[in-house]
Design an enzyme around this catalytic site. Structure first.
Site, PDB file in Angstrom:
ATOM      1  N   HIS A   1       0.886  -1.115  -0.021  1.00  0.00           N
ATOM      2  CA  HIS A   1       0.021   0.013   0.058  1.00  0.00           C
ATOM      3  C   HIS A   1       0.714   1.482   0.074  1.00  0.00           C
ATOM      4  CE1 HIS A   1      -3.201   2.532   0.630  1.00  0.00           C
ATOM      5  NE2 HIS A   1      -2.907   3.233   1.756  1.00  0.00           N
TER       6      HIS A   1
ATOM      7  N   ASP B   1      -3.833   9.426   3.074  1.00  0.00           N
ATOM      8  CA  ASP B   1      -4.089   7.857   2.850  1.00  0.00           C
ATOM      9  C   ASP B   1      -5.429   7.711   2.072  1.00  0.00           C
ATOM     10  OD1 ASP B   1      -4.207   5.061   2.403  1.00  0.00           O
ATOM     11  OD2 ASP B   1      -3.815   4.818   4.574  1.00  0.00           O
TER      12      ASP B   1
ATOM     13  N   CYS C   1      -3.953   3.205  -5.340  1.00  0.00           N
ATOM     14  CA  CYS C   1      -3.302   3.945  -4.125  1.00  0.00           C
ATOM     15  C   CYS C   1      -2.134   4.628  -4.572  1.00  0.00           C
ATOM     16  CB  CYS C   1      -2.795   2.897  -3.029  1.00  0.00           C
ATOM     17  SG  CYS C   1      -2.089   1.683  -3.380  1.00  0.00           S
TER      18      CYS C   1
END
Length: 457
Positions: free
Chosen positions: A348, A365, A415
Site C-alpha cells: 500500500h 491515505d 493507491c
C-alpha cells in the site's frame, strides 16, 4: 317489400286445457333468455328440461304434433320441419348465456354456449316475420354501433380493400402491394469512410512511436483529432464504437502492442516498458515510476518542494536517523515550504506532507487508515535533522495530523496513482478535485507526463 300477415284475433285452441296451452305456447325467446336475478330458480328450470321418463314420451310427441298443426292452420307457416327443430330441443338441457366484457372496454359482447344437440335458428321466409312480430324492431348491435339500416335505405361502401388475398384487387380500395406495403428503408450512411479509417491508423502510428504503446491513448482523444482534421462531429455513438474497434484491432496486430526497446530517460531515472506498463489498467505502481514522477514535481516548483525517495522511509524505520542522515547533505530541507515523503508499507502507498512553516506533519491515505507511527517517525527525524544542522527553532513544536476529507479509492490497486496526484496538487497549490472515477484518465495522463518528462498543469 315483403308482406307480413297480421292475425289480430286468433281462435281459441280448445283442444288443450288453458294451463297446458300457456305452457305450450310460451315463446322460445322467453325460454332461452331468462333473467339472471335468481340463480337458484334458473338451476331448477334447467333441471326441469331433462328428458321426461319413458312412459310420458308419447304424450309429449302428441303435444308437439298438435302445436305444429295449430301453427300451420292459423300462422300460415310454410316449413313444418322448422318447428319440429324448434321444439325438438326442449328436451335437451340448455345452458345459460355467458356475458363477457371485451378487453378493450365499452361495449359488452354476448357469447352463447350450446351443446351439440341444439341447432341454430334459421331466420328465413315467414320465420323471420314471426320473430319480427314477437320481438319488435331490431335493437342496436351489441358492440355499441347503430341499428341496422332499413330496407328502403341505401348502404354506401367506400375504401374496400382485400385483406385475405393480395392477388384480388378491388376498384374502390388501394392495392395491397402498392400502398399497404411499408416504404423501403434507406440504408444508413457508413459511420466512418475509408479516409477516416486511414486517418485513425496514422494517429495510432504516431502514438505508438511517441509512447511505445497504446496505453495512454483514449477514444476521446482520437475523436478530437478527427474533428480537428475533417471539421465534422464524430461524437455519435456509432462512430465511437467504430473507433474503439479500430484501436483494439490495431493493438492485436503483431508488433503493435508495445515496443520493447522503448525507454524513457530523465536525469538518473530510466523507465522501461515494464515500468510504464504498471500504469495500465489496475496494476500496482512500482518505485521507478513513483521516484521519477516525484522529480518532475520538484522540477515544476524547484524552490518550494522537496520530494524524498520512496526508499527513504524504509531506511528510517529500520535503521533510524543514522541510516538516512546523508540523504539531505546537498539539500537544505528547512528552506522549503513542503516536504513530500512517499510511504510504502507492504502493498500500500500513502503520503506524508510536511509543512515547514506551520510545523505540521500531515498523513494522506486514500484508504483513510490511521497510521500513528508514521508521523511520529517523521517528526523525530525532523528534530534530529534540526539539531544536526544547528537550527534549534525547528527542533520542537511539530504536530501530527491525519487528512480524512479526501477522495477515497474503491479498489486495492489505485493507491499509487492517488499518491502521485496528492503530490502534484499539493505542490501546485490546487484543491483536490479528483476521485476514483477519474483514475483511468489520470493514469493515462501520468503516462504521458513521464514520456514528455514534464507535468501537465
Amino acid at each position: 317489400m315483403r308482406h307480413t300477415p297480421v292475425q289480430r284475433h286468433l281462435p281459441p285452441f280448445s283442444l288443450l286445457p288453458p294451463g297446458r296451452r300457456d305452457k305450450l305456447f310460451q315463446g322460445r325467446s322467453e325460454e332461452r333468455w331468462r333473467p339472471e336475478e335468481d340463480d337458484e330458480e334458473e338451476e331448477m328450470s334447467f333441471r326441469s328440461c331433462t328428458p321426461p321418463p319413458r312412459q310420458h314420451r308419447g304424450r309429449r310427441q302428441k303435444l308437439r304434433a298438435l302445436r305444429a298443426l295449430y301453427l300451420r292452420l292459423y300462422k300460415r307457416s310454410v316449413t313444418l320441419p322448422f318447428y319440429w327443430k324448434l321444439w325438438g330441443g326442449l328436451g335437451v338441457r340448455r345452458r345459460r348465456p355467458v356475458f363477457r366484457r371485451r378487453e378493450g372496454g365499452g361495449s359488452v359482447g354476448i357469447e352463447v354456449r350450446k351443446t351439440q344437440h341444439v341447432e341454430g335458428i334459421l331466420e328465413t321466409g315467414s320465420e323471420a316475420n314471426y320473430l319480427a312480430e314477437t320481438s319488435g324492431p331490431p335493437p342496436g348491435l351489441p358492440n355499441g354501433f347503430s341499428p341496422l339500416p332499413s330496407e328502403h335505405g341505401s348502404i354506401l361502401i367506400t375504401n374496400v380493400c382485400s385483406m385475405g388475398n393480395q392477388d384480388s384487387h378491388t376498384s374502390n380500395g388501394p392495392h395491397a402491394q402498392d400502398d399497404l406495403s411499408p416504404p423501403p428503408e434507406k440504408e444508413p450512411p457508413a459511420a466512418l469512410t475509408e479516409e477516416h479509417v486511414a486517418c485513425v491508423q496514422s494517429f495510432l502510428d504516431q502514438f505508438l512511436h511517441t509512447y511505445g504503446s497504446l496505453i495512454p491513448v483514449g477514444t476521446e482523444e482520437v475523436l478530437e483529432k478527427l474533428e480537428d482534421v475533417f471539421q465534422q462531429s464524430f461524437s455519435t455513438p456509432a462512430r465511437k464504437v467504430v473507433v474503439q474497434h479500430l484501436i483494439q484491432s490495431y493493438q492485436r496486430l503483431p508488433g503493435n502492442a508495445l515496443v520493447r526497446s522503448f525507454r524513457v530517460t530523465y536525469k538518473r531515472h530510466v523507465l522501461s516498458m515494464d515500468d510504464l506498463g504498471t500504469l495500465y489498467g489496475q496494476n500496482w505502481l512500482n518505485d521507478q515510476v513513483m521516484n521519477m514522477y516525484g522529480d518532475l514535481v520538484m522540477d515544476a516548483v524547484p524552490d518550494k518542494v522537496h520530494f524524498f525517495n520512496s526508499f527513504f522511509y524504509d531506511k528510517l524505520r529500520t535503521k533510524g536517523y543514522e541510516g538516512v542522515k546523508r540523504w539531505t547533505k546537498n539539500v537544505e530541507i528547512f528552506n522549503k515550504q513542503l516536504l513530500l515523503i512517499p510511504i510504502h508499507l507492504e502493498v500500500h502507498w500513502s503520503l506524508v506532507c510536511v509543512d515547514v512553516s506551520r510545523r505540521t506533519v500531515t498523513y494522506f491515505d486514500s484508504q483513510r487508515t490511521l497510521n500513528r507511527r508514521c508521523p511520529k517517525h517523521i517528526a523525530k527525524y525532523l528534530q534530529a535533522e534540526a539539531i544536526k544542522k544547528n537550527l534549534p527553532e525547528f527542533a520542537n513544536g511539530w504536530k501530527g495530523l491525519f487528512k480524512m476529507n479526501i477522495a477515497r479509492q474503491n479498489n486495492d490497486s489505485d493507491c499509487g496513482a492517488f499518491v502521485l496526484q496528492y503530490c502534484k496538487y499539493l505542490a501546485l497549490g490546487l484543491p483536490f478535485s479528483f476521485g476514483q472515477q477519474d483514475m483511468p484518465k489520470l493514469r493515462r495522463q501520468i503516462y504521458k507526463e513521464l514520456c514528455h518528462c514534464k507535468l501537465t498543469v
